[in-house]
Enzyme design. Structure first.
Site, PDB file in Angstrom:
ATOM      1  N   GLU A 261       0.681  -1.396   0.112  1.00  0.00           N
ATOM      2  CA  GLU A 261       0.443   0.424   0.216  1.00  0.00           C
ATOM      3  C   GLU A 261       0.723   1.515   0.094  1.00  0.00           C
ATOM      4  O   GLU A 261       1.342   1.694   1.135  1.00  0.00           O
ATOM      5  CB  GLU A 261      -1.010   0.247   1.525  1.00  0.00           C
ATOM      6  CG  GLU A 261      -1.943   1.816   1.411  1.00  0.00           C
ATOM      7  CD  GLU A 261      -2.749   1.247   2.494  1.00  0.00           C
ATOM      8  OE1 GLU A 261      -3.086   2.114   2.312  1.00  0.00           O
ATOM      9  OE2 GLU A 261      -2.833   0.098   3.210  1.00  0.00           O
ATOM     10  N   LYS A 393      -6.615 -14.507  16.813  1.00  0.00           N
ATOM     11  CA  LYS A 393      -7.077 -14.057  16.467  1.00  0.00           C
ATOM     12  C   LYS A 393      -8.233 -13.504  16.157  1.00  0.00           C
ATOM     13  O   LYS A 393      -8.697 -13.981  14.580  1.00  0.00           O
ATOM     14  CB  LYS A 393      -6.691 -15.296  14.969  1.00  0.00           C
ATOM     15  CG  LYS A 393      -4.947 -15.258  15.522  1.00  0.00           C
ATOM     16  CD  LYS A 393      -4.828 -16.369  14.543  1.00  0.00           C
ATOM     17  CE  LYS A 393      -3.285 -16.960  14.222  1.00  0.00           C
ATOM     18  NZ  LYS A 393      -2.334 -18.106  13.804  1.00  0.00           N
ATOM     19  N   ASP A 469       2.890 -13.366  12.671  1.00  0.00           N
ATOM     20  CA  ASP A 469       2.005 -13.876  12.440  1.00  0.00           C
ATOM     21  C   ASP A 469       1.407 -13.350  12.286  1.00  0.00           C
ATOM     22  O   ASP A 469       0.385 -12.592  12.613  1.00  0.00           O
ATOM     23  CB  ASP A 469       1.543 -14.912  13.838  1.00  0.00           C
ATOM     24  CG  ASP A 469       0.324 -15.552  13.163  1.00  0.00           C
ATOM     25  OD1 ASP A 469      -1.410 -15.662  11.948  1.00  0.00           O
ATOM     26  OD2 ASP A 469      -0.044 -16.579  13.329  1.00  0.00           O
ATOM     27  N   HIS A 567      -2.719  10.542  -1.491  1.00  0.00           N
ATOM     28  CA  HIS A 567      -2.605   8.941  -2.185  1.00  0.00           C
ATOM     29  C   HIS A 567      -2.907   9.270  -3.300  1.00  0.00           C
ATOM     30  O   HIS A 567      -2.345   8.007  -4.250  1.00  0.00           O
ATOM     31  CB  HIS A 567      -4.007   8.364  -1.362  1.00  0.00           C
ATOM     32  CG  HIS A 567      -4.023   7.922  -0.527  1.00  0.00           C
ATOM     33  ND1 HIS A 567      -4.124   5.913  -0.175  1.00  0.00           N
ATOM     34  CD2 HIS A 567      -3.982   7.580   0.755  1.00  0.00           C
ATOM     35  CE1 HIS A 567      -3.368   6.286   1.046  1.00  0.00           C
ATOM     36  NE2 HIS A 567      -3.623   7.053   1.666  1.00  0.00           N
TER      37      HIS A 567
END
Length: 582
Positions: A261, A393, A469, A567
């Protein structure tokens, strides 16, 4: 280098041949039958008959000797011939049917070894295993006393695997036909890279889809065998950028961020500059404990309550801690929190885990305690080692309130001149926008731990770069960003509070070459010998410091109305990347 990448991405062409190859040739191993001029099935029949015939003959002769009290070691010529025939037939049958089985056992990594990967205490065992002919951890970056490491240059300069042999073609056809499982290639071939190339080609033929944009060469596939990824066919390239220097607790860090990104690294870098010009940021780790919460069931709610009272009784804690701590020299039980739902009881264990993230470590300790409790609570039915009260998670209030992993607060005072000249906004605008967006807006949305602008952007990028992770970005991104005017309204005080940063510097993906290099850049690679847990704790504070910089810069862009403009400039491309990929 460019030519090499271009050539490595080309789809592999199957050789034009119709020669049939036996399974022994495909596996690269000779069988016993190759030494005989007879056909395979006739040779097998002869040795089968010979084996059982001599066994029957010898048993009959020895039974007769026992009946007549004749010593067994006294043998005549016919018995000597029978014994030699027995040995010869046994060796043949073992060679024909046993070689593949024995080699698969030798090449298959030990399940116990990889299950304990996240513990520093097993590093000596890992180094011993890496000394074998086909190591499974060549990219492991160990201390000077460890086994040799494959350098990044060696991996890149490695010659591409070309499927130009009849053996490879035969295996590919067997995979496509479904007669050979793809997951068994590594153990049968003993060459992880060749296995990946064959699996990749077979997948292309089965699906009819091209994998030309997915690189194969330049990666150490032995390093992921049995621990990081199964059935690999290549690897995904993610660019790594650097934000910094981040001045945190008096020390400068260059923060690696892996992301696709645009603006994320640039924005975080601008925040780092503002923090540096204002004298730096400071952080405090105020809690450290990984959790695991099994769920158990009883016949009645009263029995579930009995176990809850037992576990929460301070007089029983020492006994439970001794049982729990047997799982590792780094695991130390800190507490057990219990909640009841009818006949079900959820036990949330919290423990320290050294420099490992520690999920495997705490799970083993929990299993020890559950086994111990079965003596006094035989009617306890363990429904699952994880009952989602951990909570791993998934966004959960228990992590937001109680914390999980490392709990960190990071703060800085940004000078008014820096806010105006570097961040292009004002202190008043930032304070007002933070209240309306990060606090009120998030509350209106019913956010759970999401009282921030984009903490997950920075957490995800640092996690991918350092081998954490990525899925644990969910709870690790819990963050509340606070801003207020200080020093008579001239300067800005900004802070981020993150109660559940889950990181480790040993185990899992941290040992891969690229991720290990990023950890080394931050000075937190491996385990701390002097103070176990010190390096993972420092990594958690660096993550919080990077989030602080990212929050400061993005909020400033929003307050100044620069978000869309930046952006459009950095996060959009007029170039068709798909046409330029190799």
């Amino acid at each position: 280098m460019e030519a090499r990448w271009r050539s490595s991405a080309k789809p592999v062409q199957a050789p034009k041949t119709t020669k049939t190859v036996s399974f022994e040739e495909v596996s690269g191993k000779a069988s016993s039958s190759e030494a005989l001029p007879l056909s395979l099935h006739l040779t097998n029949a002869v040795f089968f008959s010979l084996f059982f015939s001599v066994v029957y003959f010898l048993l009959s002769r020895w039974r007769e000797k026992i009946r007549t009290s004749t010593p067994l070691h006294l043998v005549n010529l016919s018995e000597i011939v029978a014994i030699f025939a027995f040995i010869a037939s046994f060796v043949y049958l073992l060679g024909f049917f046993g070689i593949d089985f024995v080699q698969s056992l030798i090449l298959r990594p030990s399940a116990d070894l990889w299950n304990s990967e996240d513990e520093e205490e097993n590093e000596a065992l890992l180094r011993k295993e890496d000394a074998r002919k086909i190591p499974c951890g060549q990219a492991l970056d160990c201390p000077v006393t460890s086994a040799p490491i494959i350098s990044a240059q060696k991996v890149v300069d490695e010659k591409p695997v070309k499927l130009a042999t009849e053996e490879d073609e035969e295996i590919i056809k067997a995979i496509v036909a479904g007669t050979t499982p793809s997951y068994s290639l590594e153990s049968k071939l003993g060459d992880c890279k060749r296995a990946a190339a064959i699996r990749r080609e077979a997948l292309g033929r089965i699906t009819g889809k091209s994998l030309s944009g997915l690189p194969l060469d330049g990666f150490d596939y032995e390093s992921i065998l049995g621990q990081c990824c199964e059935m690999p066919i290549g690897y995904v390239q993610i660019p790594v950028g650097i934000a910094g220097p981040l001045l945190l607790n008096g020390k400068e860090y260059s923060v690696p961020m892996a992301t696709t990104e645009g603006c994320v690294v640039a924005s975080t870098n601008r925040g780092c500059k503002a923090i540096l010009l204002s004298g730096g940021a400071s952080s405090v780790l105020f809690k450290d404990g990984m959790t695991r919460a099994p769920v158990v069931r009883f016949g009645t709610a009263k029995r579930a309550a009995d176990l809850k009272f037992y576990l929460e009784d301070p007089e029983n804690f020492e006994t439970l801690a001794v049982v729990f701590n047997r799982s590792s020299r780094f695991a130390r039980l800190q507490g057990i929190k219990c909640v009841i739902a009818g006949k079900n009881l959820y036990l949330r264990f919290t423990c320290s885990t050294g420099d490992a993230m520690g999920m495997n470590m705490v799970s083993k300790g929990v299993q020890n305690v559950l086994d111990f409790l079965q003596t006094d609570f035989p009617d306890m039915d363990v429904m699952g080692i994880s009952g989602n009260f951990c909570s791993d998670k998934k966004p959960a209030a228990v992590n937001w309130i109680e914390g999980r992993g490392k709990s960190v607060v990071c703060e800085a005072i940004i000078k008014g001149d820096v806010v105006r000249k570097v961040l292009k906004t004002s202190v008043e605008s930032l304070v007002e926008l933070n209240m309306l967006k990060n606090l009120t807006g998030s509350a209106m949305a019913g956010a759970l731990g999401g009282f921030n602008a984009h903490a997950s952007n920075i957490v995800s990028a640092v996690y991918i770069a350092t081998g954490q992770d990525p899925a644990q970005n969910i709870e690790s991104s819990h963050c509340i960003t606070m801003m207020e005017a200080v020093n008579e309204g001239n300067d800005l005080h900004i802070s981020v509070t993150m109660p559940s940063i889950e990181v480790g510097t040993v185990g899992g993906g941290t040992q891969l070459a690229s991720q290990s290099a990023c950890l080394n850049l931050l000075g937190v690679k491996g385990a701390s010998q002097e103070s176990p847990g010190a390096k993972s704790s420092r990594l958690a504070t660096i993550v919080a410091g990077a989030v602080l910089a990212g929050e400061l810069s993005l909020m400033s862009a929003l307050a100044a109305g620069q978000l869309v403009k930046s952006h459009m400039k950095y996060n959009r491309s007029s170039k068709d990347v798909s046409k330029t990929s190799p």
